[in-house]
Design a protein around this motif. Structure first.
Motif, PDB file in Angstrom:
ATOM      1  N   LEU A 627       3.681  11.835  -3.232  1.00 18.82           N
ATOM      2  CA  LEU A 627       3.614  10.399  -3.523  1.00 18.82           C
ATOM      3  C   LEU A 627       2.355  10.015  -4.283  1.00 18.82           C
ATOM      4  O   LEU A 627       2.372   9.118  -5.120  1.00 18.82           O
ATOM      5  CB  LEU A 627       3.717   9.605  -2.217  1.00 18.82           C
ATOM      6  CG  LEU A 627       5.061   9.687  -1.502  1.00 18.82           C
ATOM      7  CD1 LEU A 627       5.022   8.909  -0.209  1.00 18.82           C
ATOM      8  CD2 LEU A 627       6.172   9.160  -2.393  1.00 18.82           C
ATOM      9  N   GLY A 628       1.230  10.672  -3.989  1.00 16.97           N
ATOM     10  CA  GLY A 628      -0.005  10.340  -4.680  1.00 16.97           C
ATOM     11  C   GLY A 628      -0.424   8.902  -4.452  1.00 16.97           C
ATOM     12  O   GLY A 628      -0.525   8.416  -3.322  1.00 16.97           O
ATOM     13  N   SER A 629      -0.632   8.164  -5.559  1.00 16.07           N
ATOM     14  CA  SER A 629      -1.119   6.787  -5.466  1.00 16.07           C
ATOM     15  C   SER A 629      -0.015   5.787  -5.136  1.00 16.07           C
ATOM     16  O   SER A 629      -0.312   4.612  -4.919  1.00 16.07           O
ATOM     17  CB  SER A 629      -1.775   6.388  -6.790  1.00 16.07           C
ATOM     18  OG  SER A 629      -0.837   6.456  -7.847  1.00 16.07           O
ATOM     19  N   LEU A 630       1.237   6.242  -5.096  1.00 11.30           N
ATOM     20  CA  LEU A 630       2.324   5.303  -4.830  1.00 11.30           C
ATOM     21  C   LEU A 630       2.218   4.664  -3.456  1.00 11.30           C
ATOM     22  O   LEU A 630       2.722   3.561  -3.237  1.00 11.30           O
ATOM     23  CB  LEU A 630       3.678   6.017  -4.952  1.00 11.30           C
ATOM     24  CG  LEU A 630       4.138   6.384  -6.363  1.00 11.30           C
ATOM     25  CD1 LEU A 630       5.469   7.107  -6.310  1.00 11.30           C
ATOM     26  CD2 LEU A 630       4.256   5.146  -7.240  1.00 11.30           C
ATOM     27  N   LYS A 631       1.571   5.344  -2.491  1.00 11.84           N
ATOM     28  CA  LYS A 631       1.493   4.801  -1.138  1.00 11.84           C
ATOM     29  C   LYS A 631       0.221   4.007  -0.879  1.00 11.84           C
ATOM     30  O   LYS A 631       0.003   3.546   0.241  1.00 11.84           O
ATOM     31  CB  LYS A 631       1.621   5.941  -0.124  1.00 11.84           C
ATOM     32  CG  LYS A 631       0.545   7.005  -0.243  1.00 11.84           C
ATOM     33  CD  LYS A 631       0.803   8.126   0.768  1.00 11.84           C
ATOM     34  CE  LYS A 631      -0.269   9.205   0.662  1.00 11.84           C
ATOM     35  NZ  LYS A 631      -0.038  10.309   1.613  1.00 11.84           N
ATOM     36  N   THR A 632      -0.639   3.848  -1.898  1.00  7.53           N
ATOM     37  CA  THR A 632      -1.832   3.025  -1.720  1.00  7.53           C
ATOM     38  C   THR A 632      -1.443   1.548  -1.724  1.00  7.53           C
ATOM     39  O   THR A 632      -0.496   1.148  -2.428  1.00  7.53           O
ATOM     40  CB  THR A 632      -2.858   3.308  -2.833  1.00  7.53           C
ATOM     41  OG1 THR A 632      -2.256   3.005  -4.096  1.00  7.53           O
ATOM     42  CG2 THR A 632      -3.263   4.779  -2.817  1.00  7.53           C
ATOM     43  N   PRO A 633      -2.136   0.694  -0.960  1.00 13.02           N
ATOM     44  CA  PRO A 633      -1.748  -0.723  -0.850  1.00 13.02           C
ATOM     45  C   PRO A 633      -1.692  -1.439  -2.191  1.00 13.02           C
ATOM     46  O   PRO A 633      -0.771  -2.207  -2.454  1.00 13.02           O
ATOM     47  CB  PRO A 633      -2.818  -1.312   0.079  1.00 13.02           C
ATOM     48  CG  PRO A 633      -3.307  -0.146   0.883  1.00 13.02           C
ATOM     49  CD  PRO A 633      -3.244   1.037  -0.025  1.00 13.02           C
ATOM     50  N   ALA A 634      -2.697  -1.202  -3.058  1.00 12.51           N
ATOM     51  CA  ALA A 634      -2.740  -1.931  -4.326  1.00 12.51           C
ATOM     52  C   ALA A 634      -1.548  -1.564  -5.216  1.00 12.51           C
ATOM     53  O   ALA A 634      -0.894  -2.428  -5.811  1.00 12.51           O
ATOM     54  CB  ALA A 634      -4.050  -1.637  -5.060  1.00 12.51           C
ATOM     55  N   VAL A 635      -1.253  -0.250  -5.313  1.00  6.28           N
ATOM     56  CA  VAL A 635      -0.144   0.188  -6.157  1.00  6.28           C
ATOM     57  C   VAL A 635       1.187  -0.279  -5.571  1.00  6.28           C
ATOM     58  O   VAL A 635       2.095  -0.702  -6.299  1.00  6.28           O
ATOM     59  CB  VAL A 635      -0.174   1.723  -6.311  1.00  6.28           C
ATOM     60  CG1 VAL A 635       1.050   2.205  -7.088  1.00  6.28           C
ATOM     61  CG2 VAL A 635      -1.448   2.156  -7.013  1.00  6.28           C
ATOM     62  N   MET A 636       1.314  -0.211  -4.229  1.00  6.97           N
ATOM     63  CA  MET A 636       2.551  -0.689  -3.595  1.00  6.97           C
ATOM     64  C   MET A 636       2.783  -2.151  -3.901  1.00  6.97           C
ATOM     65  O   MET A 636       3.906  -2.573  -4.224  1.00  6.97           O
ATOM     66  CB  MET A 636       2.479  -0.468  -2.079  1.00  6.97           C
ATOM     67  CG  MET A 636       2.928   0.905  -1.632  1.00  6.97           C
ATOM     68  SD  MET A 636       3.334   0.949   0.135  1.00  6.97           S
ATOM     69  CE  MET A 636       1.771   0.515   0.853  1.00  6.97           C
ATOM     70  N   LYS A 637       1.737  -2.962  -3.793  1.00 11.95           N
ATOM     71  CA  LYS A 637       1.876  -4.394  -4.040  1.00 11.95           C
ATOM     72  C   LYS A 637       2.300  -4.659  -5.483  1.00 11.95           C
ATOM     73  O   LYS A 637       3.181  -5.483  -5.750  1.00 11.95           O
ATOM     74  CB  LYS A 637       0.564  -5.104  -3.722  1.00 11.95           C
ATOM     75  CG  LYS A 637       0.640  -6.612  -3.892  1.00 11.95           C
ATOM     76  CD  LYS A 637      -0.670  -7.284  -3.490  1.00 11.95           C
ATOM     77  CE  LYS A 637      -0.589  -8.808  -3.664  1.00 11.95           C
ATOM     78  NZ  LYS A 637      -1.867  -9.464  -3.313  1.00 11.95           N
ATOM     79  N   THR A 638       1.677  -3.938  -6.426  1.00 10.39           N
ATOM     80  CA  THR A 638       2.026  -4.107  -7.835  1.00 10.39           C
ATOM     81  C   THR A 638       3.480  -3.728  -8.091  1.00 10.39           C
ATOM     82  O   THR A 638       4.218  -4.431  -8.795  1.00 10.39           O
ATOM     83  CB  THR A 638       1.105  -3.244  -8.716  1.00 10.39           C
ATOM     84  OG1 THR A 638      -0.258  -3.633  -8.487  1.00 10.39           O
ATOM     85  CG2 THR A 638       1.440  -3.429 -10.189  1.00 10.39           C
TER      86      THR A 638
END
Length: 654
Positions: A627-638
């Motif tokens: 998943l990498g950065s896909l599960k970070t809050p900022a990227v998820m919100k975007t």
């Protein structure tokens, strides 16, 4: 009095015994039943069961008229994927065979009596078999030899050792020759080197299992990795396994963005065959086969096919399998280099036909009535995807009017296809009329050149049609003559009558009065239609449903539950596209739904929908380390905000 527990136990034993017996069959076969004196034949007693059962050796009947020369046994286990109420499941079939080599003692019609086989305490009797014996050399030729225990129509897991050793040797020899050829050839810089399958038909890309300890492996095979725009690429997905597969779930079908897809084969019931790869025996089965046509130049990627399965691997020892484990595997991603069609030398009448096609045109009748439509058919047929062909503009003579155009097309599994256009034409004047020859240019990817096909001109005879409406230019004079008034003599003058309405009634003859009446009636009808048909309600209902689901997504987003965010957004995409397409979205692939939505929606938002859906599907099913950065809050919100925007555009455009 029998206790309840003992009674239930007794019923369960009866049920189990009946079930086991109902799934066991015993039968006798011979390899031939007509022969001459001195010949031999093999009689086989086969016991087939879906469960492990206790099988005793058959009781051999009185073999009067036959000599028993030899006997042996064999055992095998086969699997077949079947559809059950709980999903696709593998059904295991166990088979034990007892073989007897016999020779007749005398000519005539002889009979082999019934064999008795005891299976789990129950006696099974086979049917007698009649053997016809003639003079020496009068019988049919003996069947092809097979090793003892080899069972026709049944997956035998025990390969002939001599054949296996010979196959391994041949594969190693071919592999060595392949390596020598690769060393002699100069490698092209910056070009990926695809693994090749030893001893298999040549392909531009093929992935094969390299770890002999893998439970199963998803292989992808592509016939070309560099093609022109619109040229066919054939891709096959296979599953390789060393164990017993108990379940098989297709987690992800390839989305195949950037391609026009035609299904050659999607296998509902998987059938395995044996194949040796690098000296290791595997069981191999086809999952799917597609014909792909890249729609634009650049790099298009054949994405992964993902499978989850519960597999029992072979344990230490012979003929035993260990405990089951669940695994998830994906096929390799294959980039396809798509070259643009040459600009130099491109004819002006080229409309997108890529392949080897023939062009035909026809009309139903050479004689047609004036002012009556007739069909002019143009058919493209050949190797390639004819569905992508457009009909070029037609130059028609004066007096011949084009009314409408329809088309139908079909792609066949052998790579051929056709597209037929039906053009409705209306002749507006009598006489002889010619449909001009039709020239269409196409591109042949094998020669990398354009070529032209011509449909010859068609001459028509337009005849008088007395039932046609007035409008034929050839009969205007007759119409004018018929319209001239006749002179009537001795005609009395018409009486003159006048009438003045009362002042109270004059209002009903005012135009504004009737305009108000009609406007009121129209408004009433519109209100009633809105209530009956719910105009606009479906869109509001869909918006309300989506807004409710957004609340679940926002709650999961606040908890940073990326799995739930992915699943909920994926389900919202399925719901909206299914509603727009007019089909239950959850049972179809996303690409299939996009093909069913209106063309304008697919053209304006199709790429954005597919890319955004892929992000949320990855969040739903991909392993965490991918998943990498896909599960970070900022990227998820975007991603969620962008997904909501895409869904809103789809709802607004429906």
């Amino acid at each position: 009095m029998i206790k309840t527990g003992n009674f239930l136990f007794f019923l369960s034993i009866l049920f189990w015994t009946f079930f086991a017996q109902a799934n066991t069959t015993v039968q006798t076969t011979v390899d031939r039943n007509e022969m001459g004196m001195g010949d031999t034949f093999t009689l086989t007693v086969a016991v087939v069961s879906t469960d492990e059962v206790n099988i005793q050796d058959p009781r051999i009947p009185d073999l009067d008229g036959f000599d028993l020369l030899n006997n042996w046994q064999s055992t095998a286990v086969a699997q077949k994927l079947v559809n059950t109420p709980s999903g696709m499941q593998f059904e295991t079939q166990r088979r034990k065979e007892f073989h007897y080599m016999l020779s007749p003692k005398r000519p005539g019609t002889l009979s082999v009596s019934s064999f008795e086989v005891v299976v789990d305490g129950k006696v099974h009797r086979t049917q007698p078999i009649v053997i016809k014996v003639g003079a020496p050399g009068s019988g049919a030729p003996p069947p092809a030899k097979k090793r003892p225990g080899q069972m026709p129509g049944f997956d035998d897991p025990f390969e002939d050792m001599d054949n296996a050793e010979e196959e391994i040797f041949n594969q190693l020899l071919r592999q060595r020759q392949k390596l020598l050829q690769q060393q002699m050839q100069q490698m092209v810089p910056d070009e990926p080197q695809w693994p090749s399958a030893t001893g298999l038909p040549e392909a531009a890309f093929r992935s094969l299992p390299t770890n002999p300890n893998e439970a199963f492996f998803i292989s992808v095979e592509v016939d070309k990795t560099e093609v022109y725009e619109g040229e066919q690429v054939t891709v096959n997905w296979y599953i390789y396994t060393r164990g017993q597969m108990e379940t098989l779930d297709r987690l992800k079908f390839p989305s195949l963005k950037g391609f026009w897809k035609e299904i050659i084969e999607e296998v509902p019931s998987i059938q395995f065959s044996e194949e040796i790869v690098n000296g290791v025996p595997w069981k191999k089965a086809l999952l799917a086969s597609h014909a792909l046509f890249p729609i634009k130049p650049g790099t298009a990627t054949i994405d992964e096919y993902k499978i989850k399965s519960r597999v029992r691997l072979p344990a230490q020892g012979f003929g035993f399998y260990g405990r089951p484990y669940e695994y998830t595997k994906s096929s390799a991603r294959v980039p396809i280099k798509v070259k643009p069609l040459p600009v130099e030398g491109r004819p002006s009448d080229f409309t997108g036909a890529v392949g080897q096609f023939e062009l035909h045109s026809s009309v139903e009748h050479q004689s047609v009535p004036v002012n009556q439509p007739f069909s002019f058919r143009v058919r493209f047929e050949g190797a390639g995807n004819a569905k992508l062909i457009d009909l070029p503009a037609m130059t028609l003579p004066a007096g011949l009017e084009q009314y409408d155009t329809k088309s139908e097309s079909k792609f066949f599994k052998n790579g051929r296809s056709y597209k037929e256009f039906e053009v409705l034409l209306i002749p507006r004047q009598e006489g002889e009329m010619t449909i001009p020859a039709l020239n269409v240019s196409m591109f042949d990817p094998q020669t990398s050149k354009y070529y032209t096909r011509t449909a010859p001109a068609i001459t028509l005879k337009v005849v008088n049609n007395p039932n046609a409406p007035v409008g034929s230019s050839s009969r205007l004079a007759d119409v004018k003559k018929a319209a001239e008034p006749k002179v009537v003599e001795n005609r009395l003058p018409d009486p003159i009558m006048t009438w003045q309405p009362a002042a109270e009634a004059s209002v009903v003859y005012r135009p504004w009065f009737w305009a108000l009446i009609y406007a009121g009636v129209l408004a009433g009808l519109l209100v009633k239609a809105q209530r009956m048909f719910g105009w606009g309600r479906r869109r509001r209902t869909l918006k309300e449903l989506v807004q409710k689901r957004y609340k679940v997504v926002d709650a999961a987003l606040a908890k940073q539950d990326y799995r739930k965010v992915g699943v909920e957004m994926t389900n919202i995409f399925y719901t909206v596209l299914g509603e727009v397409a007019g089909a239950g979205g959850a049972s179809l692939e996303i690409t299939r739904l996009l093909e069913m939505v209106p063309p304008s929606l697919r053209r304006d938002h199709g790429t954005d929908i597919a890319q955004t859906f892929e992000i949320f599907q990855t969040m739903s099913f991909a392993p965490e380390e991918m998943l990498g950065s896909l599960k970070t809050p900022a990227v998820m919100k975007t991603n969620v905000e962008h997904g909501k925007k895409v869904i809103g555009d789809v709802i607004a455009a429906r």
